[in-house]
Design a protein around this motif. Structure first.
Motif, PDB file in Angstrom:
ATOM      1  N   LEU A  28       0.837  -1.200   0.000  1.00  0.00           N
ATOM      2  CA  LEU A  28       0.000   0.000   0.000  1.00  0.00           C
ATOM      3  C   LEU A  28       0.869   1.247   0.000  1.00  0.00           C
ATOM      4  CD1 LEU A  28      -2.814   1.303   0.253  1.00  0.00           C
ATOM      5  CD2 LEU A  28      -2.562   1.105   2.724  1.00  0.00           C
ATOM      6  N   ILE A  29       1.900   1.268   0.808  1.00  0.00           N
ATOM      7  CA  ILE A  29       2.796   2.434   0.876  1.00  0.00           C
ATOM      8  C   ILE A  29       3.532   2.619  -0.454  1.00  0.00           C
ATOM      9  CG2 ILE A  29       4.887   3.329   2.014  1.00  0.00           C
ATOM     10  CD1 ILE A  29       3.775   2.117   4.643  1.00  0.00           C
ATOM     11  N   GLU A  30       3.935   1.516  -1.077  1.00  0.00           N
ATOM     12  CA  GLU A  30       4.623   1.601  -2.380  1.00  0.00           C
ATOM     13  C   GLU A  30       3.677   2.146  -3.450  1.00  0.00           C
ATOM     14  OE1 GLU A  30       7.407   1.573  -5.331  1.00  0.00           O
ATOM     15  OE2 GLU A  30       7.712   1.473  -3.168  1.00  0.00           O
ATOM     16  N   LYS A  31       2.439   1.675  -3.477  1.00  0.00           N
ATOM     17  CA  LYS A  31       1.457   2.168  -4.449  1.00  0.00           C
ATOM     18  C   LYS A  31       1.188   3.660  -4.232  1.00  0.00           C
ATOM     19  CE  LYS A  31       0.357  -1.523  -6.812  1.00  0.00           C
ATOM     20  NZ  LYS A  31       0.581  -1.612  -8.250  1.00  0.00           N
ATOM     21  N   ALA A  32       1.121   4.110  -2.968  1.00  0.00           N
ATOM     22  CA  ALA A  32       0.907   5.528  -2.673  1.00  0.00           C
ATOM     23  C   ALA A  32       2.082   6.353  -3.179  1.00  0.00           C
ATOM     24  CB  ALA A  32       0.727   5.723  -1.171  1.00  0.00           C
ATOM     25  N   ILE A  37       4.294  10.083  -7.437  1.00  0.00           N
ATOM     26  CA  ILE A  37       5.274  10.402  -8.487  1.00  0.00           C
ATOM     27  C   ILE A  37       4.574  10.570  -9.835  1.00  0.00           C
ATOM     28  CG2 ILE A  37       7.245   9.494  -9.801  1.00  0.00           C
ATOM     29  CD1 ILE A  37       8.135   8.147  -7.161  1.00  0.00           C
ATOM     30  N   LEU A  38       3.697   9.626 -10.173  1.00  0.00           N
ATOM     31  CA  LEU A  38       3.027   9.672 -11.473  1.00  0.00           C
ATOM     32  C   LEU A  38       2.134  10.892 -11.636  1.00  0.00           C
ATOM     33  CD1 LEU A  38       1.997   5.909 -11.851  1.00  0.00           C
ATOM     34  CD2 LEU A  38       3.714   7.131 -13.215  1.00  0.00           C
ATOM     35  N   CYS A  39       1.448  11.285 -10.582  1.00  0.00           N
ATOM     36  CA  CYS A  39       0.433  12.345 -10.695  1.00  0.00           C
ATOM     37  C   CYS A  39       0.854  13.645 -10.017  1.00  0.00           C
ATOM     38  CB  CYS A  39      -0.878  11.869 -10.088  1.00  0.00           C
ATOM     39  SG  CYS A  39      -1.535  10.410 -10.901  1.00  0.00           S
ATOM     40  N   GLU A  40       2.075  13.740  -9.539  1.00  0.00           N
ATOM     41  CA  GLU A  40       2.561  14.916  -8.819  1.00  0.00           C
ATOM     42  C   GLU A  40       1.564  15.350  -7.743  1.00  0.00           C
ATOM     43  OE1 GLU A  40       3.972  18.309 -10.985  1.00  0.00           O
ATOM     44  OE2 GLU A  40       4.957  17.070 -12.472  1.00  0.00           O
ATOM     45  N   SER A  41       1.252  14.418  -6.894  1.00  0.00           N
ATOM     46  CA  SER A  41       0.306  14.710  -5.819  1.00  0.00           C
ATOM     47  C   SER A  41       0.955  14.441  -4.469  1.00  0.00           C
ATOM     48  CB  SER A  41      -0.964  13.859  -5.980  1.00  0.00           C
ATOM     49  OG  SER A  41      -0.620  12.491  -5.950  1.00  0.00           O
ATOM     50  N   SER A  42       0.374  15.001  -3.451  1.00  0.00           N
ATOM     51  CA  SER A  42       0.852  14.768  -2.087  1.00  0.00           C
ATOM     52  C   SER A  42      -0.035  13.700  -1.468  1.00  0.00           C
ATOM     53  CB  SER A  42       0.778  16.035  -1.253  1.00  0.00           C
ATOM     54  OG  SER A  42       1.618  17.021  -1.790  1.00  0.00           O
ATOM     55  N   ILE A  43       0.587  12.676  -0.933  1.00  0.00           N
ATOM     56  CA  ILE A  43      -0.165  11.552  -0.380  1.00  0.00           C
ATOM     57  C   ILE A  43       0.370  11.236   1.009  1.00  0.00           C
ATOM     58  CG2 ILE A  43      -0.737   9.110  -0.632  1.00  0.00           C
ATOM     59  CD1 ILE A  43      -0.588   9.500  -3.632  1.00  0.00           C
ATOM     60  N   ALA A  44      -0.564  11.016   1.931  1.00  0.00           N
ATOM     61  CA  ALA A  44      -0.211  10.608   3.294  1.00  0.00           C
ATOM     62  C   ALA A  44      -0.939   9.298   3.586  1.00  0.00           C
ATOM     63  CB  ALA A  44      -0.621  11.671   4.302  1.00  0.00           C
ATOM     64  N   VAL A  45      -0.210   8.356   4.176  1.00  0.00           N
ATOM     65  CA  VAL A  45      -0.807   7.075   4.535  1.00  0.00           C
ATOM     66  C   VAL A  45      -0.543   6.848   6.018  1.00  0.00           C
ATOM     67  CG1 VAL A  45      -0.800   4.574   4.150  1.00  0.00           C
ATOM     68  CG2 VAL A  45      -0.409   6.135   2.223  1.00  0.00           C
ATOM     69  N   LEU A  46      -1.622   6.604   6.760  1.00  0.00           N
ATOM     70  CA  LEU A  46      -1.523   6.253   8.183  1.00  0.00           C
ATOM     71  C   LEU A  46      -2.115   4.865   8.352  1.00  0.00           C
ATOM     72  CD1 LEU A  46      -2.747   9.510   9.929  1.00  0.00           C
ATOM     73  CD2 LEU A  46      -0.415   8.678   9.797  1.00  0.00           C
ATOM     74  N   VAL A  47      -1.365   3.968   8.987  1.00  0.00           N
ATOM     75  CA  VAL A  47      -1.848   2.616   9.227  1.00  0.00           C
ATOM     76  C   VAL A  47      -1.605   2.299  10.697  1.00  0.00           C
ATOM     77  CG1 VAL A  47      -1.648   0.183   8.588  1.00  0.00           C
ATOM     78  CG2 VAL A  47      -1.249   1.949   6.863  1.00  0.00           C
ATOM     79  N   VAL A  48      -2.634   1.796  11.365  1.00  0.00           N
ATOM     80  CA  VAL A  48      -2.508   1.399  12.758  1.00  0.00           C
ATOM     81  C   VAL A  48      -2.730  -0.106  12.814  1.00  0.00           C
ATOM     82  CG1 VAL A  48      -3.362   1.702  15.112  1.00  0.00           C
ATOM     83  CG2 VAL A  48      -3.370   3.623  13.522  1.00  0.00           C
ATOM     84  N   SER A  49      -1.771  -0.823  13.354  1.00  0.00           N
ATOM     85  CA  SER A  49      -1.885  -2.282  13.423  1.00  0.00           C
ATOM     86  C   SER A  49      -2.875  -2.695  14.502  1.00  0.00           C
ATOM     87  CB  SER A  49      -0.517  -2.902  13.708  1.00  0.00           C
ATOM     88  OG  SER A  49      -0.137  -2.626  15.041  1.00  0.00           O
ATOM     89  N   GLY A  50      -3.202  -3.983  14.510  1.00  0.00           N
ATOM     90  CA  GLY A  50      -4.108  -4.517  15.522  1.00  0.00           C
ATOM     91  C   GLY A  50      -3.556  -4.374  16.925  1.00  0.00           C
ATOM     92  N   SER A  51      -2.230  -4.320  17.065  1.00  0.00           N
ATOM     93  CA  SER A  51      -1.601  -4.150  18.380  1.00  0.00           C
ATOM     94  C   SER A  51      -1.476  -2.687  18.768  1.00  0.00           C
ATOM     95  CB  SER A  51      -0.220  -4.813  18.394  1.00  0.00           C
ATOM     96  OG  SER A  51       0.631  -4.170  17.464  1.00  0.00           O
ATOM     97  N   GLY A  52      -1.876  -1.761  17.857  1.00  0.00           N
ATOM     98  CA  GLY A  52      -1.862  -0.341  18.165  1.00  0.00           C
ATOM     99  C   GLY A  52      -0.628   0.390  17.661  1.00  0.00           C
ATOM    100  N   LYS A  53       0.254  -0.302  16.938  1.00  0.00           N
ATOM    101  CA  LYS A  53       1.459   0.349  16.412  1.00  0.00           C
ATOM    102  C   LYS A  53       1.102   1.188  15.184  1.00  0.00           C
ATOM    103  CE  LYS A  53       6.231  -0.481  15.200  1.00  0.00           C
ATOM    104  NZ  LYS A  53       7.273  -1.457  14.953  1.00  0.00           N
ATOM    105  N   LEU A  54       1.662   2.406  15.122  1.00  0.00           N
ATOM    106  CA  LEU A  54       1.344   3.348  14.055  1.00  0.00           C
ATOM    107  C   LEU A  54       2.432   3.311  12.983  1.00  0.00           C
ATOM    108  CD1 LEU A  54      -0.390   5.792  13.037  1.00  0.00           C
ATOM    109  CD2 LEU A  54       1.181   7.249  14.292  1.00  0.00           C
TER     110      LEU A  54
END
Length: 185
Positions: A28-32, A37-54
């Motif tokens: 997911l992070i690689e696709k973002a 890069i392809l669309c010259e856009s700003s992208i932020a990805v936040l993922v929280v694991s089941g154990s609560g790690k961000l």
């Protein structure tokens, strides 16, 4: 040969679930990053694991700039979400109204009790004053009777003897007559 279609449901095996989480998160992070890069856009990805790690990733701009722009564009939505959250945290309106009515009822009952207590105290004072007046009248009658008896007894000669029980009068024949003690004034 193509891939088989994976059924989307919770993976029961904990280690398989962790491996899948790591691989898909990285994908997911690689696709973002590629989209940025392809669309010259700003992208932020936040993922929280089941154990609560961000886990976070930003491309184009840094994470705080992206979040600031998001907040500016969606301020109305965020206020609505905040209001909805606050509403969920408070009691429903009907319950609040019942509580307010209960408090009003309690205040009214308290006022009624205070009024009844005042009336009861006033009546108690009135009865006590009536009893005091009645006792004063009785005292006056007893004083008058005492004076009448004393004047009748005063015509004869008596001796005053002090004993351990108080004072007594003795007439010439040896009979003792008790003197009544003076009542409180």
């Amino acid at each position: 040969m193509g891939r088989k279609k994976v059924e989307i449901k919770r993976i029961e095996n904990k280690s398989s679930r962790q491996v899948t989480f790591s691989k898909r998160r990285n994908g997911l992070i690689e696709k973002a990053r590629q989209l940025s890069i392809l669309c010259e856009s700003s992208i932020a990805v936040l993922v929280v694991s089941g154990s609560g790690k961000l886990y976070k990733s930003a491309s184009g701009d840094n994470m705080s700039k992206i979040i600031d722009r998001y907040e500016i564009h969606h301020a109305d939505e965020l206020e609505a979400l905040d209001l909805a959250e606050k509403t969920r945290n408070y009691l429903p309106l009907k319950e609040l109204l019942e509580i307010v009515q209960s408090v009003d009822t309690l205040i009214s009952l308290e006022e009624q009790l205070e009024t009844a207590l005042s009336v009861t105290r006033a009546r108690k004072t009135e009865l006590m004053m009536g009893e005091v007046k009645s006792l004063q009248k009785t005292e006056n009658l007893l004083r008058e009777e005492n004076q009448t008896l004393a004047s009748q007894v005063g015509k004869k000669t008596f001796l005053v003897i002090e004993g351990d029980r108080g004072m007594s009068w003795e007439n010439g024949s040896g009979n003792k007559v008790r003197e009544t003690l003076p009542l409180l004034k």
